[in-house]
Design an enzyme around this catalytic site. Sequence first.
Site, short mmCIF file in Angstrom:
data_model
loop_
_atom_site.label_atom_id
_atom_site.label_comp_id
_atom_site.label_asym_id
_atom_site.label_seq_id
_atom_site.Cartn_x
_atom_site.Cartn_y
_atom_site.Cartn_z
N GLU A 34 0.86 -1.19 0.00
CA GLU A 34 0.00 0.00 0.00
C GLU A 34 0.89 1.24 0.00
OE1 GLU A 34 -3.47 0.93 -0.07
OE2 GLU A 34 -2.37 2.82 -0.19
N ILE A 180 -22.66 10.10 -4.13
CA ILE A 180 -21.77 11.05 -3.47
C ILE A 180 -22.35 12.46 -3.54
CG2 ILE A 180 -19.43 12.04 -3.44
CD1 ILE A 180 -18.41 9.40 -4.62
N GLY A 267 -18.17 10.88 -11.50
CA GLY A 267 -17.96 9.43 -11.49
C GLY A 267 -16.55 9.12 -11.06
N ARG A 268 -16.14 7.86 -11.22
CA ARG A 268 -14.82 7.43 -10.78
C ARG A 268 -14.07 6.81 -11.96
NH1 ARG A 268 -13.31 9.10 -5.92
NH2 ARG A 268 -12.05 7.21 -5.57
N ASP A 308 -12.94 -1.63 -7.15
CA ASP A 308 -13.27 -0.54 -8.08
C ASP A 308 -12.52 -0.61 -9.41
OD1 ASP A 308 -14.88 0.47 -6.08
OD2 ASP A 308 -14.02 2.48 -6.10
N HIS A 443 -42.88 -3.97 18.20
CA HIS A 443 -43.62 -2.71 18.04
C HIS A 443 -43.16 -1.74 19.12
CE1 HIS A 443 -46.83 0.10 17.29
NE2 HIS A 443 -47.05 0.14 18.60
P1 FAD Z 1 -9.72 1.68 -2.77
O1 FAD Z 1 -10.49 1.86 -1.54
O2 FAD Z 1 -9.65 2.79 -3.75
O3 FAD Z 1 -8.25 1.29 -2.33
C1 FAD Z 1 -7.22 1.14 -3.25
C2 FAD Z 1 -5.91 1.29 -2.52
O4 FAD Z 1 -4.86 0.97 -3.43
C3 FAD Z 1 -5.63 2.73 -2.06
O5 FAD Z 1 -5.33 2.73 -0.68
C4 FAD Z 1 -4.44 3.18 -2.89
O6 FAD Z 1 -3.56 4.03 -2.16
C5 FAD Z 1 -3.76 1.84 -3.20
N1 FAD Z 1 -2.97 1.88 -4.42
C6 FAD Z 1 -3.37 2.30 -5.66
N2 FAD Z 1 -2.36 2.14 -6.54
C7 FAD Z 1 -1.32 1.61 -5.86
C8 FAD Z 1 -0.01 1.21 -6.24
N3 FAD Z 1 0.40 1.30 -7.49
N4 FAD Z 1 0.79 0.70 -5.27
C9 FAD Z 1 0.37 0.60 -3.96
N5 FAD Z 1 -0.86 0.97 -3.57
C10 FAD Z 1 -1.69 1.44 -4.52
N6 FAD Z 1 -18.84 2.75 -0.95
C11 FAD Z 1 -19.73 2.16 -0.15
O7 FAD Z 1 -19.92 0.94 -0.23
N7 FAD Z 1 -20.43 2.88 0.78
C12 FAD Z 1 -20.28 4.21 0.93
O8 FAD Z 1 -20.92 4.83 1.77
C13 FAD Z 1 -19.34 4.86 0.09
N8 FAD Z 1 -19.13 6.19 0.21
C14 FAD Z 1 -18.19 6.79 -0.58
C15 FAD Z 1 -17.99 8.15 -0.44
C16 FAD Z 1 -17.05 8.80 -1.22
C17 FAD Z 1 -16.83 10.28 -1.05
C18 FAD Z 1 -16.28 8.04 -2.16
C19 FAD Z 1 -15.23 8.71 -3.00
C20 FAD Z 1 -16.47 6.68 -2.30
C21 FAD Z 1 -17.44 6.04 -1.52
N9 FAD Z 1 -17.69 4.68 -1.65
C22 FAD Z 1 -18.62 4.08 -0.85
C23 FAD Z 1 -16.96 3.84 -2.62
C24 FAD Z 1 -15.84 3.06 -1.93
O9 FAD Z 1 -14.97 3.98 -1.29
C25 FAD Z 1 -15.08 2.21 -2.93
O10 FAD Z 1 -15.99 1.39 -3.63
C26 FAD Z 1 -14.05 1.34 -2.25
O11 FAD Z 1 -13.11 2.12 -1.54
C27 FAD Z 1 -13.30 0.49 -3.28
O12 FAD Z 1 -12.39 -0.32 -2.61
P2 FAD Z 1 -11.07 -0.85 -3.33
O13 FAD Z 1 -10.40 -1.74 -2.35
O14 FAD Z 1 -11.40 -1.40 -4.67
O15 FAD Z 1 -10.19 0.44 -3.63
#
Ligand code: FAD
Length: 464
Positions: A34, A180, A267-268, A308, A443
């Site tokens: 990470e 969001i 979007g993302r 994601d 209830h």
């Molecule tokens: P991420 O959480 O994006 O984690 C990826 C990690 O990989 C990061 O820590 C990054 O630093 C690391 N990384 C990236 N590239 C590298 C690299 N080359 N080397 C080392 N490390 C690296 N989802 C919900 O289910 N409920 C919610 O209420 C919700 N609210 C949200 C609110 C906001 C404002 C946002 C932006 C998103 C929200 N989401 C919510 C979406 C949710 O945050 C994501 O779906 C989730 O974080 C995805 O998880 P992930 O593990 O795929 O990636």
Amino acid sequence: MSEQYDVALIGAGPGGYVAAIRAAQLGLKVCVIEKDKPGGVCLNWGCIPSKSLIHQAEVFHSLSEMEEAGLKVDRSTLDYAKVQAKSREATRQLSTGVGGLLRKNKVDLIKAGASLAAKGRISLDNGKEVTARNLIIATGSQAMVVPGFEFDEEQVLSSYGVLAMTRLPKSIVILGAGAIGCEFAYVLNAFGVQVTLVEMAEHILPSEDQEVVEVLEQAFAKSGVDLLTGVRATGLKKTKSAVTVAVEDGSGKKTDLRAEKVLAVFGRTPNTRGIGLDKVGVKVDERGYIPIGDYCETNVKGIFAIGDITSTPALAHVASKEGEIAVEFIAGHNPAVRSVDPDLVPSAIYSEPQVAGFGLREQQAAAKGLKIKKSVFPYRGAGKSIAVGKPEGLVKVITDPASGELLGAHIVGHNATELIHELLLSKRSELLPEDIAEMIHAHPTLSEALMEALRGVDGKPIHM
Ligand code: FAD
């Protein structure tokens, strides 16, 4: 020589850290690499800090309800920097907690930027290398940048910028009314900011059930959010003190919206660039996502992708489940569940009223020409909603008229994001509406509204 792992993960978000812990529980030797803090976007700049702000906004807003009971609070003393600090403290605690869980489970957490070097090999930006039998890519996503709306995080904010903001602006235009956008519209409006919410589709939350969404639209309008749907943002201009967003509606009518700040949540974008996918031959689709097959495996054997960066719903709970599916397969369990079933993924939007749902939306059924039976029960029919002053909302269940099978369920109202799970459990367990409708519910609870909606499938609600 570098250490050989059974599994190496890139990214410690809810996909990566959950997969790492589960893999370690299954007896595998695991590392997670990470570059930032454990917990990913979700814990650090997404789900958790936003929910802390939402909670504080709710408490702040509810103070006005107490005025009817004679309590007067000077709300102008609000110190938003402290509100913000509280939300940062929640993320600090949880991110530290994830670090502790990884240690407890003997997962090696390596702080470095990583990229794939070859099958089974990862290069780190500190010059070192990690080798592993299986690699899992969990690098997540970032806010999408649309040309003309680039973030400066001062006047034009991404979700990161709005979560880092320590002073409330007087006014804000929010571009994009997905989850969001709607959550921040609620938070900022509750704290007294003049909010204009702009959405290109005809309704906010376009992927949710329309009937449910209309209740939130009415609540937004009632609370003073200026809602513009069916309207496209075409550009923006900045001056020192304001931003002007040019918008155009479906008939071509152009308007300028002026505000102190703009939050652009279009979007993302998946973080698939610069991580060496080309070096190992992992394919990406035209939008940059990594296609996955059974057990989240990419087109290259032994390389998996979760969360994601895949095109499955961008939700933390989907990322975590995909991580578990992948590592159980790697551990040789060949789990019966090969992928996340989209019909069993709950959506959750934490505005007030909240929105939550799963499975078939009524407009999807109409578009597919599917015959459905629906039952809708209003929140105000459940005594608890009146007692706690939250009568806005409804529970809607959609069933197959022939078999009685639950095809989808949608709730808008107080605590909807907690309530949805009873309906999801009944869907997952293949229960029929009467199985839950005949169960005794305490209830007074809001859950009684669920019971009544299910009773309504056979036309038997009591309180309507
Ligand atoms: P991420 O959480 O994006 O984690 C990826 C990690 O990989 C990061 O820590 C990054 O630093 C690391 N990384 C990236 N590239 C590298 C690299 N080359 N080397 C080392 N490390 C690296 N989802 C919900 O289910 N409920 C919610 O209420 C919700 N609210 C949200 C609110 C906001 C404002 C946002 C932006 C998103 C929200 N989401 C919510 C979406 C949710 O945050 C994501 O779906 C989730 O974080 C995805 O998880 P992930 O593990 O795929 O990636």
